[in-house]
Design a protein around this motif. Structure first.
Motif, PDB file in Angstrom:
ATOM      1  N   LEU A 118     -33.629 -36.351  -2.816  1.00 39.65           N
ATOM      2  CA  LEU A 118     -32.636 -37.392  -2.550  1.00 39.65           C
ATOM      3  C   LEU A 118     -33.301 -38.684  -2.093  1.00 39.65           C
ATOM      4  CD1 LEU A 118     -29.764 -38.337  -2.378  1.00 39.65           C
ATOM      5  CD2 LEU A 118     -29.578 -37.277  -0.116  1.00 39.65           C
ATOM      6  N   ALA A 119     -34.341 -38.582  -1.247  1.00 41.14           N
ATOM      7  CA  ALA A 119     -35.042 -39.786  -0.809  1.00 41.14           C
ATOM      8  C   ALA A 119     -35.660 -40.521  -1.990  1.00 41.14           C
ATOM      9  CB  ALA A 119     -36.123 -39.417   0.210  1.00 41.14           C
ATOM     10  N   CYS A 120     -36.229 -39.770  -2.912  1.00 36.59           N
ATOM     11  CA  CYS A 120     -36.799 -40.365  -4.123  1.00 36.59           C
ATOM     12  C   CYS A 120     -35.704 -41.019  -4.962  1.00 36.59           C
ATOM     13  CB  CYS A 120     -37.532 -39.296  -4.924  1.00 36.59           C
ATOM     14  SG  CYS A 120     -38.267 -39.894  -6.468  1.00 36.59           S
ATOM     15  N   THR A 121     -34.583 -40.329  -5.142  1.00 37.32           N
ATOM     16  CA  THR A 121     -33.490 -40.835  -5.968  1.00 37.32           C
ATOM     17  C   THR A 121     -32.899 -42.111  -5.389  1.00 37.32           C
ATOM     18  OG1 THR A 121     -32.941 -38.607  -6.733  1.00 37.32           O
ATOM     19  CG2 THR A 121     -31.229 -40.269  -6.944  1.00 37.32           C
ATOM     20  N   VAL A 122     -32.680 -42.127  -4.071  1.00 39.12           N
ATOM     21  CA  VAL A 122     -32.098 -43.315  -3.439  1.00 39.12           C
ATOM     22  C   VAL A 122     -33.032 -44.519  -3.590  1.00 39.12           C
ATOM     23  CG1 VAL A 122     -31.448 -44.326  -1.215  1.00 39.12           C
ATOM     24  CG2 VAL A 122     -30.630 -42.041  -1.836  1.00 39.12           C
ATOM     25  N   THR A 123     -34.336 -44.288  -3.437  1.00 41.45           N
ATOM     26  CA  THR A 123     -35.298 -45.382  -3.614  1.00 41.45           C
ATOM     27  C   THR A 123     -35.250 -45.922  -5.036  1.00 41.45           C
ATOM     28  OG1 THR A 123     -36.768 -44.461  -1.919  1.00 41.45           O
ATOM     29  CG2 THR A 123     -37.737 -46.016  -3.470  1.00 41.45           C
ATOM     30  N   LEU A 124     -35.204 -45.021  -6.027  1.00 47.72           N
ATOM     31  CA  LEU A 124     -35.115 -45.465  -7.421  1.00 47.72           C
ATOM     32  C   LEU A 124     -33.820 -46.244  -7.661  1.00 47.72           C
ATOM     33  CD1 LEU A 124     -36.426 -42.253  -9.212  1.00 47.72           C
ATOM     34  CD2 LEU A 124     -37.624 -44.441  -9.026  1.00 47.72           C
ATOM     35  N   HIS A 125     -32.713 -45.738  -7.127  1.00 48.67           N
ATOM     36  CA  HIS A 125     -31.425 -46.430  -7.282  1.00 48.67           C
ATOM     37  C   HIS A 125     -31.482 -47.821  -6.671  1.00 48.67           C
ATOM     38  CE1 HIS A 125     -27.106 -47.233  -7.124  1.00 48.67           C
ATOM     39  NE2 HIS A 125     -27.294 -47.565  -5.859  1.00 48.67           N
ATOM     40  N   ASN A 126     -32.055 -47.928  -5.473  1.00 52.21           N
ATOM     41  CA  ASN A 126     -32.095 -49.218  -4.786  1.00 52.21           C
ATOM     42  C   ASN A 126     -33.003 -50.232  -5.477  1.00 52.21           C
ATOM     43  OD1 ASN A 126     -30.306 -48.263  -2.924  1.00 52.21           O
ATOM     44  ND2 ASN A 126     -31.801 -47.975  -1.285  1.00 52.21           N
ATOM     45  N   HIS A 127     -33.877 -49.734  -6.358  1.00 52.64           N
ATOM     46  CA  HIS A 127     -34.738 -50.626  -7.146  1.00 52.64           C
ATOM     47  C   HIS A 127     -34.236 -50.779  -8.586  1.00 52.64           C
ATOM     48  CE1 HIS A 127     -37.481 -50.082  -3.744  1.00 52.64           C
ATOM     49  NE2 HIS A 127     -38.119 -51.134  -4.192  1.00 52.64           N
ATOM     50  N   GLN A 128     -32.982 -50.395  -8.808  1.00 48.58           N
ATOM     51  CA  GLN A 128     -32.319 -50.561 -10.113  1.00 48.58           C
ATOM     52  C   GLN A 128     -33.094 -49.894 -11.257  1.00 48.58           C
ATOM     53  OE1 GLN A 128     -32.738 -53.833  -8.185  1.00 48.58           O
ATOM     54  NE2 GLN A 128     -31.032 -52.874  -7.117  1.00 48.58           N
ATOM     55  N   ILE A 129     -33.603 -48.702 -10.984  1.00 50.00           N
ATOM     56  CA  ILE A 129     -34.290 -47.931 -12.018  1.00 50.00           C
ATOM     57  C   ILE A 129     -33.260 -47.057 -12.736  1.00 50.00           C
ATOM     58  CG2 ILE A 129     -36.115 -46.270 -12.499  1.00 50.00           C
ATOM     59  CD1 ILE A 129     -37.089 -48.950 -11.335  1.00 50.00           C
TER      60      ILE A 129
END
Length: 296
Positions: A105-116
């Protein structure tokens, strides 16, 4: 001037751990493979011990693996490396950056917040909310927050019906209280890993699914193969790994109907895939990079 002393944190006897230790030994004459599950952190004197070695006295540490399986204890193991960093040891990649990757989840949220771009994802503790989303998507992949090589993942289909879906989700929730679901996308039997060292693209490899498997992992019968990602895929992978500030990263990408999507970014995989799929000697490249960083 003596050569830097660099330890490998990994799983002793495993291929990717040992080839990296070999590469470092060839260049420096020093070899140490440390298993984090067998370390002892003595905070009274600020020492991190493994097999008679104080890891806080080394010049560098390259983290290859933190155990045979991922779990919350993997994060605690990495926390201990922060003491070595405070003592001046250069850890590749920094412990705080690695911690952000182990929890899905931490990885996913970071990717989401960087518009990946990623597959549509839902995270919830509500079984009813999860059922409604599965019915809307048609099918979903239920994923543990800590896992490797698709272990513990499960496919759920809308046509199973609400009662059976509820039974499956309640059973799963007993072991994984937070439900993490992604819409199942058609991988067309393959995805790819793109490899970076300090943000510089090194190459890519494909994972081809086995005939009877829904995923592409070698654990499930898949195989490695060469591949050449197009410019759009490479650009997305470049942005994805940059979000984490890693010394070494592998970005898992699949081609969907709407374009490339990122599944995850990892700092602990990719060696065997790059070697078997595309002939890339990541052990040599990472050893050379670490030594250059320490010498300068």
């Amino acid at each position: 001037m003596s050569e830097p002393r660099i330890a490998v944190i990994g799983n002793p006897g495993k291929w990717s751990t040992e080839v990296l230790a070999d590469a470092l030994e060839q260049r420096t004459g020093f070899r140490l493979v440390a298993d984090l599950s067998h370390t002892a952190l003595d905070l009274s004197c600020g020492k991190l011990w493994f097999d008679g070695h104080n890891l806080c006295e080394l010049d560098g540490i390259i983290v290859r693996k933190v155990g045979t399986d991922y779990s919350p204890v993997s994060i605690e193991r990495l926390e201990m490396l922060r003491v070595a960093e405070q003592a001046g040891v250069r850890v590749f990649s920094p412990a705080t950056q690695l911690i952000r990757l182990l929890d899905r989840l931490a990885c996913t949220v970071t990717l989401h917040n960087h518009q990946i771009p990623m597959p549509p994802t839902l995270v919830t503790e509500s079984v009813n909310t999860a059922i409604a989303q599965i019915q809307q998507w048609g099918s979903a992949v239920l994923k543990p927050l800590f896992s490797t090589k698709a272990r513990g993942m499960q496919i759920l289909h809308a046509d199973q019906g609400s009662k059976l879906l509820e039974t499956e989700l309640v059973r799963y929730k007993a072991r994984h209280p937070l439900l993490y679901l992604q819409q199942r996308i058609d991988l067309q039997g393959a995805d790819m890993g793109l490899v970076f060292i300090q943000g510089v693209y090194q190459g890519a490899y494909a994972r081809i699914a086995g005939k009877k498997s829904w995923n592409t992992t070698i654990h499930s019968g898949g195989r490695y193969a060469p591949c050449e990602p197009d410019a759009a895929t490479l650009a997305i992978a470049q942005r994805a790994q940059a979000a984490f500030g890693l010394d070494y990263a592998t970005v898992d990408v699949a081609l969907s109907d709407t374009g490339p999507v990122v599944f995850e970014v990892s700092a602990l995989g990719g060696f065997k895939g790059a070697h078997a799929g595309s002939g890339i000697d990541l052990a040599a490249r990472l050893a050379d990079y670490a030594l250059a960083e320490l010498r300068h």
